[in-house]
Motif scaffolding. Structure first.
Motif, mmCIF file in Angstrom:
data_model
loop_
_atom_site.group_PDB
_atom_site.id
_atom_site.type_symbol
_atom_site.label_atom_id
_atom_site.label_comp_id
_atom_site.label_asym_id
_atom_site.label_seq_id
_atom_site.Cartn_x
_atom_site.Cartn_y
_atom_site.Cartn_z
ATOM 1 N N THR A 176 0.825 -1.207 0.000
ATOM 2 C CA THR A 176 0.000 0.000 0.000
ATOM 3 C C THR A 176 0.863 1.262 0.000
ATOM 4 O O THR A 176 0.338 2.363 0.016
ATOM 5 N N THR A 177 2.177 1.083 0.003
ATOM 6 C CA THR A 177 3.125 2.182 -0.165
ATOM 7 C C THR A 177 3.902 1.914 -1.437
ATOM 8 O O THR A 177 4.332 0.787 -1.667
ATOM 9 N N LEU A 178 4.048 2.914 -2.259
ATOM 10 C CA LEU A 178 4.697 2.753 -3.554
ATOM 11 C C LEU A 178 5.742 3.842 -3.732
ATOM 12 O O LEU A 178 5.452 5.019 -3.537
ATOM 13 N N THR A 179 6.960 3.433 -4.083
ATOM 14 C CA THR A 179 7.985 4.396 -4.455
ATOM 15 C C THR A 179 8.003 4.457 -5.975
ATOM 16 O O THR A 179 8.271 3.468 -6.638
ATOM 17 N N LEU A 180 7.683 5.617 -6.491
ATOM 18 C CA LEU A 180 7.701 5.864 -7.930
ATOM 19 C C LEU A 180 9.052 6.483 -8.266
ATOM 20 O O LEU A 180 9.461 7.471 -7.647
ATOM 21 N N ALA A 192 -5.037 2.379 -0.863
ATOM 22 C CA ALA A 192 -6.034 1.489 -0.277
ATOM 23 C C ALA A 192 -5.961 0.095 -0.885
ATOM 24 O O ALA A 192 -5.876 -0.057 -2.103
ATOM 25 N N SER A 193 -5.989 -0.903 -0.031
ATOM 26 C CA SER A 193 -6.000 -2.297 -0.488
ATOM 27 C C SER A 193 -7.217 -2.533 -1.366
ATOM 28 O O SER A 193 -8.322 -2.106 -1.039
ATOM 29 N N GLY A 194 -6.986 -3.199 -2.498
ATOM 30 C CA GLY A 194 -8.075 -3.544 -3.397
ATOM 31 C C GLY A 194 -8.480 -2.451 -4.368
ATOM 32 O O GLY A 194 -9.347 -2.679 -5.210
ATOM 33 N N ASP A 195 -7.866 -1.283 -4.280
ATOM 34 C CA ASP A 195 -8.244 -0.178 -5.171
ATOM 35 C C ASP A 195 -7.388 -0.154 -6.437
ATOM 36 O O ASP A 195 -6.288 -0.698 -6.474
ATOM 37 N N GLU A 196 -7.927 0.525 -7.457
ATOM 38 C CA GLU A 196 -7.229 0.723 -8.727
ATOM 39 C C GLU A 196 -6.940 2.212 -8.881
ATOM 40 O O GLU A 196 -7.780 3.049 -8.555
ATOM 41 N N TYR A 197 -5.753 2.491 -9.405
ATOM 42 C CA TYR A 197 -5.298 3.869 -9.511
ATOM 43 C C TYR A 197 -4.789 4.187 -10.908
ATOM 44 O O TYR A 197 -4.358 3.309 -11.645
ATOM 45 N N GLU A 198 -4.821 5.474 -11.207
ATOM 46 C CA GLU A 198 -4.205 6.019 -12.417
ATOM 47 C C GLU A 198 -3.252 7.101 -11.950
ATOM 48 O O GLU A 198 -3.631 7.997 -11.198
ATOM 49 N N LEU A 199 -2.017 6.996 -12.390
ATOM 50 C CA LEU A 199 -1.006 7.970 -12.024
ATOM 51 C C LEU A 199 -0.539 8.667 -13.295
ATOM 52 O O LEU A 199 -0.231 8.012 -14.285
ATOM 53 N N ILE A 200 -0.520 9.987 -13.252
ATOM 54 C CA ILE A 200 -0.083 10.784 -14.392
ATOM 55 C C ILE A 200 1.127 11.591 -13.948
ATOM 56 O O ILE A 200 1.065 12.327 -12.965
ATOM 57 N N LEU A 201 2.224 11.423 -14.674
ATOM 58 C CA LEU A 201 3.443 12.171 -14.415
ATOM 59 C C LEU A 201 3.735 12.978 -15.672
ATOM 60 O O LEU A 201 3.839 12.419 -16.760
ATOM 61 N N ILE A 212 0.186 5.710 -15.996
ATOM 62 C CA ILE A 212 0.204 4.290 -15.653
ATOM 63 C C ILE A 212 -1.014 3.973 -14.800
ATOM 64 O O ILE A 212 -1.502 4.830 -14.055
ATOM 65 N N ARG A 213 -1.486 2.776 -14.955
ATOM 66 C CA ARG A 213 -2.584 2.279 -14.134
ATOM 67 C C ARG A 213 -2.068 1.083 -13.357
ATOM 68 O O ARG A 213 -1.320 0.272 -13.887
ATOM 69 N N PHE A 214 -2.483 0.996 -12.120
ATOM 70 C CA PHE A 214 -2.087 -0.139 -11.301
ATOM 71 C C PHE A 214 -3.166 -0.418 -10.266
ATOM 72 O O PHE A 214 -4.035 0.420 -10.007
ATOM 73 N N ARG A 215 -3.097 -1.620 -9.729
ATOM 74 C CA ARG A 215 -4.021 -2.057 -8.694
ATOM 75 C C ARG A 215 -3.218 -2.449 -7.460
ATOM 76 O O ARG A 215 -2.066 -2.849 -7.580
ATOM 77 N N VAL A 216 -3.827 -2.337 -6.318
ATOM 78 C CA VAL A 216 -3.203 -2.758 -5.069
ATOM 79 C C VAL A 216 -3.963 -3.985 -4.570
ATOM 80 O O VAL A 216 -5.195 -4.000 -4.570
ATOM 81 N N MET A 217 -3.199 -5.014 -4.193
ATOM 82 C CA MET A 217 -3.828 -6.251 -3.709
ATOM 83 C C MET A 217 -4.749 -5.972 -2.531
ATOM 84 O O MET A 217 -4.452 -5.136 -1.681
ATOM 85 N N GLN A 220 -6.133 -11.105 -1.049
ATOM 86 C CA GLN A 220 -5.107 -11.488 -2.024
ATOM 87 C C GLN A 220 -3.734 -11.585 -1.371
ATOM 88 O O GLN A 220 -2.961 -12.501 -1.657
ATOM 89 N N ARG A 221 -3.435 -10.648 -0.466
ATOM 90 C CA ARG A 221 -2.149 -10.716 0.240
ATOM 91 C C ARG A 221 -2.072 -11.967 1.108
ATOM 92 O O ARG A 221 -1.023 -12.600 1.200
ATOM 93 N N ALA A 222 -3.190 -12.352 1.717
ATOM 94 C CA ALA A 222 -3.217 -13.579 2.524
ATOM 95 C C ALA A 222 -3.001 -14.805 1.632
ATOM 96 O O ALA A 222 -2.268 -15.729 1.998
ATOM 97 N N GLN A 223 -3.615 -14.814 0.450
ATOM 98 C CA GLN A 223 -3.401 -15.916 -0.494
ATOM 99 C C GLN A 223 -1.940 -15.985 -0.930
ATOM 100 O O GLN A 223 -1.361 -17.071 -1.033
ATOM 101 N N LEU A 224 -1.348 -14.832 -1.184
ATOM 102 C CA LEU A 224 0.055 -14.791 -1.602
ATOM 103 C C LEU A 224 0.961 -15.316 -0.487
ATOM 104 O O LEU A 224 1.884 -16.101 -0.754
ATOM 105 N N ARG A 225 0.707 -14.896 0.747
ATOM 106 C CA ARG A 225 1.501 -15.402 1.876
ATOM 107 C C ARG A 225 1.370 -16.915 1.974
ATOM 108 O O ARG A 225 2.359 -17.621 2.146
ATOM 109 N N TRP A 226 0.130 -17.423 1.836
ATOM 110 C CA TRP A 226 -0.090 -18.870 1.900
ATOM 111 C C TRP A 226 0.697 -19.579 0.797
ATOM 112 O O TRP A 226 1.366 -20.584 1.055
#
Length: 181
Positions: A42-46, A88-97, A111-116, A120-126
């Motif tokens: 939920t934190t992104l370094t661009l 936010a977890s589960g949200d989709e974003y559009e970033l314009i630079l 760019i467009r991206f989604r956050v797990m 989904q994060r629990a499934q990935l950990r499993w």
């Protein structure tokens, strides 16, 4: 899971593809969206490559579904990274630079991206914890979560465990071909 394996064995992909997902004129170095636009954190370094003659950078973050602007920042021309916090977890974003360049045309990257989601994060950990003991299921979970290199590793282990399973063999071959792109 059996549908996921059948889909992968037939060469179909689980993700939506890259159509309209990224328009780049400014080279984005981080995050790497070449394999997936589904991010874990939920934190992104661009980070981006500097633009010659940039006067400044302008960064805009919006919710993809509503178009609501969440952040607008003017950054100095010397800055080539920015940290986005509290996505936010589960949200989709559009970033314009964008990079205005004085007399020259402004360069812009979208760019467009989604956050797990938390689920989904629990499934990935499993999947990461159980990839050795349950490689087939873990591989399919990785695949659904667009973690293709991890899916390939797990499915190759499943192939060793079940060497006569043609669906796994086809899935491994299709995933190998997909990850070379």
């Amino acid at each position: 899971m059996s549908r996921t394996l059948a889909s992968l064995a037939q060469g179909r992909t689980a993700r939506s593809g890259q159509d309209g997902r990224s328009i780049q004129q400014i080279r984005i170095l981080q995050p790497d969206l070449s394999e997936t636009d589904l991010l874990e954190d939920t934190t992104l370094t661009l980070r981006w490559s500097p633009v010659e003659d940039a006067v400044r950078y302008r960064l805009t973050l919006r919710h993809s579904d509503t178009g609501e602007t969440l952040l607008e920042e003017e950054l100095p021309a010397t800055q080539t990274q920015f940290q986005l916090r509290s996505l936010a977890s589960g949200d989709e974003y559009e970033l314009i630079l964008s990079a205005p360049r004085g007399e020259r045309a402004t360069l812009k990257t979208e760019i467009r991206f989604r956050v797990m989601s938390e689920a989904q994060r629990a499934q990935l950990r499993w999947a990461r914890q159980n990839a050795s003991e349950a490689p087939l299921v873990a591989g399919l979970v990785f695949y659904q979560l667009e973690r293709y290199p991890e899916a390939l590793d797990a499915l190759q282990r499943a192939q060793q465990k079940y060497p006569n399973d043609e669906a796994i063999t086809r899935a491994v071959n299709n995933l190998r071909a997909r990850t070379r792109q």
